[in-house]
Design an enzyme around this catalytic site. Structure first.
Site, mmCIF file in Angstrom:
data_model
loop_
_atom_site.group_PDB
_atom_site.id
_atom_site.type_symbol
_atom_site.label_atom_id
_atom_site.label_comp_id
_atom_site.label_asym_id
_atom_site.label_seq_id
_atom_site.Cartn_x
_atom_site.Cartn_y
_atom_site.Cartn_z
ATOM 1 N N SER A 113 21.363 12.597 -2.913
ATOM 2 C CA SER A 113 21.573 11.417 -2.077
ATOM 3 C C SER A 113 20.268 10.721 -1.715
ATOM 4 O O SER A 113 19.285 11.376 -1.345
ATOM 5 C CB SER A 113 22.299 11.847 -0.788
ATOM 6 O OG SER A 113 22.117 10.912 0.240
ATOM 7 N N GLY A 114 20.279 9.400 -1.768
ATOM 8 C CA GLY A 114 19.127 8.630 -1.298
ATOM 9 C C GLY A 114 18.971 8.719 0.206
ATOM 10 O O GLY A 114 17.854 8.734 0.725
ATOM 11 N N TRP A 115 20.101 8.773 0.925
ATOM 12 C CA TRP A 115 20.066 8.932 2.377
ATOM 13 C C TRP A 115 19.318 10.214 2.736
ATOM 14 O O TRP A 115 18.455 10.215 3.620
ATOM 15 C CB TRP A 115 21.499 8.978 2.918
ATOM 16 C CG TRP A 115 21.642 8.781 4.402
ATOM 17 C CD1 TRP A 115 22.123 7.678 5.032
ATOM 18 C CD2 TRP A 115 21.323 9.722 5.448
ATOM 19 N NE1 TRP A 115 22.122 7.864 6.407
ATOM 20 C CE2 TRP A 115 21.636 9.112 6.691
ATOM 21 C CE3 TRP A 115 20.799 11.016 5.459
ATOM 22 C CZ2 TRP A 115 21.447 9.747 7.912
ATOM 23 C CZ3 TRP A 115 20.606 11.653 6.677
ATOM 24 C CH2 TRP A 115 20.922 11.027 7.888
ATOM 25 N N CYS A 219 22.607 1.880 4.773
ATOM 26 C CA CYS A 219 23.613 2.884 4.444
ATOM 27 C C CYS A 219 24.977 2.202 4.497
ATOM 28 O O CYS A 219 25.226 1.346 5.351
ATOM 29 C CB CYS A 219 23.549 4.035 5.443
ATOM 30 S SG CYS A 219 24.969 5.147 5.369
ATOM 31 N N HIS A 221 27.569 2.948 5.729
ATOM 32 C CA HIS A 221 28.299 3.132 6.978
ATOM 33 C C HIS A 221 27.491 2.649 8.180
ATOM 34 O O HIS A 221 27.739 3.035 9.315
ATOM 35 C CB HIS A 221 28.706 4.603 7.122
ATOM 36 C CG HIS A 221 29.603 5.046 6.012
ATOM 37 N ND1 HIS A 221 29.228 5.995 5.098
ATOM 38 C CD2 HIS A 221 30.835 4.623 5.639
ATOM 39 C CE1 HIS A 221 30.205 6.160 4.218
ATOM 40 N NE2 HIS A 221 31.183 5.339 4.520
ATOM 41 N N ARG A 256 28.789 0.688 -7.727
ATOM 42 C CA ARG A 256 29.347 0.821 -6.381
ATOM 43 C C ARG A 256 29.388 -0.539 -5.710
ATOM 44 O O ARG A 256 28.432 -1.318 -5.806
ATOM 45 C CB ARG A 256 28.489 1.791 -5.567
ATOM 46 C CG ARG A 256 28.827 1.814 -4.080
ATOM 47 C CD ARG A 256 28.024 2.862 -3.349
ATOM 48 N NE ARG A 256 27.659 2.410 -2.016
ATOM 49 C CZ ARG A 256 27.010 3.149 -1.121
ATOM 50 N NH1 ARG A 256 26.659 4.387 -1.427
ATOM 51 N NH2 ARG A 256 26.697 2.663 0.057
ATOM 52 N N PRO A 442 30.326 12.410 5.344
ATOM 53 C CA PRO A 442 30.189 13.056 6.657
ATOM 54 C C PRO A 442 30.088 12.044 7.795
ATOM 55 O O PRO A 442 30.147 12.423 8.964
ATOM 56 C CB PRO A 442 28.877 13.861 6.530
ATOM 57 C CG PRO A 442 28.546 13.882 5.088
ATOM 58 C CD PRO A 442 29.162 12.666 4.494
ATOM 59 N N SER A 443 29.946 10.755 7.463
ATOM 60 C CA SER A 443 29.957 9.725 8.500
ATOM 61 C C SER A 443 31.351 9.542 9.083
ATOM 62 O O SER A 443 31.504 8.993 10.168
ATOM 63 C CB SER A 443 29.476 8.383 7.925
ATOM 64 O OG SER A 443 28.108 8.442 7.570
#
Length: 555
Positions: A113-115, A219, A221, A256, A442-443
């Site tokens: 993940s980039g996050w 992000c 979210h 995406r 998970p958000s």
């Protein structure tokens, strides 16, 4: 790629082989390559010759490990998609987590993940920050390389153990394909191509690119995300494919869309986006940017500017062109406008109308009179247009991306099976072979969305039946790392080694976690074996995993 086709030469030398003969042979091989099942649903707006003339004299002799992994990934996705089963995985943040993920037979790919990279920062700046895509663009590729090299180390270690013990019954598939986060591509065409090249060189079998703006990335979210015109994102997908074609690799690209949740778009240049851009219907309204400029020139305080902005948008309600027409036309004229719109779309191959075409239809339905619709007045300080996100633009954009992508990813606000079913139905009516991706984020507060235990357990498989073949908990590694270490730390501060034994060693023993013997897990025995080969067997007294000093013999 070229291994399947005959060769005439490795590469043209000035006096040995005619360049034209070499180029034509290479182009023929590229054309045959594109006809394989791997690319049966892929559209390219360029020719095999375009690829070959940008390759250089090595041609297709260079083989990348990521392409081997990509072939595996494609086969897994094809098989699971046909059988309506999921390829579900967890995001990993380091080689430790990767090695444990690999031991799960039913998890067939790994995700980076980039996050997670942004918030644990493995990049050159060592800055830790939220997911705004503002880290160096080699950050995630370098994390992929770190994990891929970890995969290779454990794979080599395991093969050596097989030769020494002859026991292959517990063989682990450490070389599970890696799918990585390429954010929004981190720049223009050349940057996207360089990023795609890095991922292929570092070991990623596939990447995903989102249709957000470089510099306006958030992000999926978070609020405030800015999407780019549909055409801009298609250019990113084409650039990625071209780069990999030049390299001769079969890596997969996932398109995406974040348009379901978007409220801003960077430009109105693409007519495919026009029906979702919002404007005001107040005549002679002063643009917000003009008011903002005057406030800033007058050195207005930040609080005053914030209040003025809030008041402007309250006084100037936002409408799409369709909504504006409904507000200003009679019911019968609006019905006529909609009927003409539907007829025009059905008769057109492009399946959309630009704002100028919509204005023409309004005048046709309204006795030659136009309506008020100003999409420039609400533009932000940065020049962004207001955008009405939702499922309709998400579906339209995904349909536009589909010919250029291997998979389609719908980014959502909530885990919603009905929404997913609606998206799948519309996509598969046009592209029945389109493979879909779902972020099990998970958000989401999963416990707050009405799932019972049975529904939670079946959700992944329910999605797979709708064609969402690839599913991932993007930040699973980050959260599990934090949770387990927090449990250890809060006990260790008071209970000392009892806490460590209870929270770590006992758990490792009970669960069969191979990191319990971390020296062996790291590959110390593998290095010992290499040393013996180099020293011709005379290094037995200096082996690291032998003798009384080797503490892991205690286990």
């Amino acid at each position: 790629m070229g291994r399947r086709f005959s060769r005439i030469s490795r590469y043209p030398k000035p006096k040995d082989v005619e360049v034209e003969e070499f180029v034509n042979a290479q182009a023929e091989r590229v054309a045959e390559w594109w006809k394989t099942d791997r690319f049966k649903n892929i559209k390219r707006p360029y020719t095999p010759l375009d690829v070959v003339k940008h390759r250089g004299s090595l041609g297709d002799d260079v083989v990348y490990a990521s392409s081997i992994q990509a072939k595996r990934l494609f086969e897994v996705l094809e098989d699971k998609f046909k059988n309506k089963l999921p390829v579900h995985t967890l995001g990993v943040i380091d080689p430790v987590q990767m090695s444990q993920l690999a031991r799960c037979d039913d998890i067939e790919v790994a995700y980076v993940s980039g996050w997670a990279c942004s918030s644990t920062m493995v990049g050159s700046t060592n800055e830790v920050s939220p997911d705004f895509g503002d880290y160096p663009y080699d950050t995630v590729p370098n994390q992929v390389e770190r994990i891929f090299k970890g995969q290779q180390m454990h794979d080599k270690k395991q093969l050596l153990q097989y030769f020494e013990s002859g026991d292959g019954s517990k063989r682990v598939d450490y070389l599970k394909p890696i799918i990585a986060d390429a954010d929004m591509g981190h720049g223009g065409t050349t940057t996207v191509m360089k990023l795609a090249k890095l991922f292929a060189e570092k070991g990623a079998a596939g990447i995903h690119l989102e249709d957000q703006l470089h510099g306006g990335k958030r992000c999926g979210h978070l609020g405030g995300a800015v999407i780019v015109p549909t055409s801009t994102h298609i250019s990113r997908l084409v650039a990625t494919r071209l780069q990999w074609d030049i390299m001769g690799t079969e890596n997969l690209v996932i398109a995406r869309t974040d348009s379901c949740n978007a409220k801003l778009i960077s430009s109105n240049v693409d007519p495919r986006d026009h029906e979702h851009i919002q404007g005001t219907i107040n005549e002679n309204v002063k643009p917000w940017s003009d008011i903002l400029s005057e406030l800033e020139l007058g050195n207005a305080a930040a609080a005053k500017i914030t209040t003025a902005e809030s008041n402007w948008y309250k006084e100037n309600k936002l409408y799409t062109f369709e909504e504006a027409a409904k507000e200003q036309l009679t019911d019968s004229k609006f019905r006529d406008f909609k009927e003409q719109w539907e007829e025009a779309v059905n008769q057109s191959d492009k399946k959309y109308l630009s704002i100028s075409e919509l204005r023409t239809l309004v005048r046709s339905s309204n006795n030659g009179s136009d309506i008020v619709f100003n999409w420039d007045a609400p533009r932000t300080k940065e020049g962004f247009y207001m955008f009405k996100g939702g499922m309709k633009p998400a579906i339209q954009r995904s349909l536009a991306y589909s010919p250029y992508a291997d998979l389609l990813w719908l980014e959502t606000k909530t885990p919603d099976l009905k929404q997913a079913q609606s998206f799948s139905r519309d996509i598969h009516q046009n592209y029945p072979d389109a493979k879909l991706v779902y972020n099990l984020s998970p958000s989401f507060n999963w416990s707050a969305h009405g799932f019972n235990e049975k529904q939670l357990q079946s959700f992944i498989w329910d999605l797979a039946r709708e064609g969402f073949v690839l599913q991932l908990v993007s930040l699973a590694g980050l959260h599990s790392d934090a949770s387990s270490f927090w449990n250890l730390a809060k006990r260790y501060q008071k209970e000392g080694m009892k806490a460590y034994v209870d929270e770590v060693q006992k758990v490792e023993k009970e669960n069969g976690c191979d990191v319990l013997t971390h020296q062996q897990w790291s590959g110390a025995e593998y290095v010992d074996s290499v040393m013996q080969v180099v020293q011709n067997g005379s290094s037995s007294q200096t082996l690291s995993t032998k003798g009384e000093s080797f503490t892991e013999s205690q286990f």
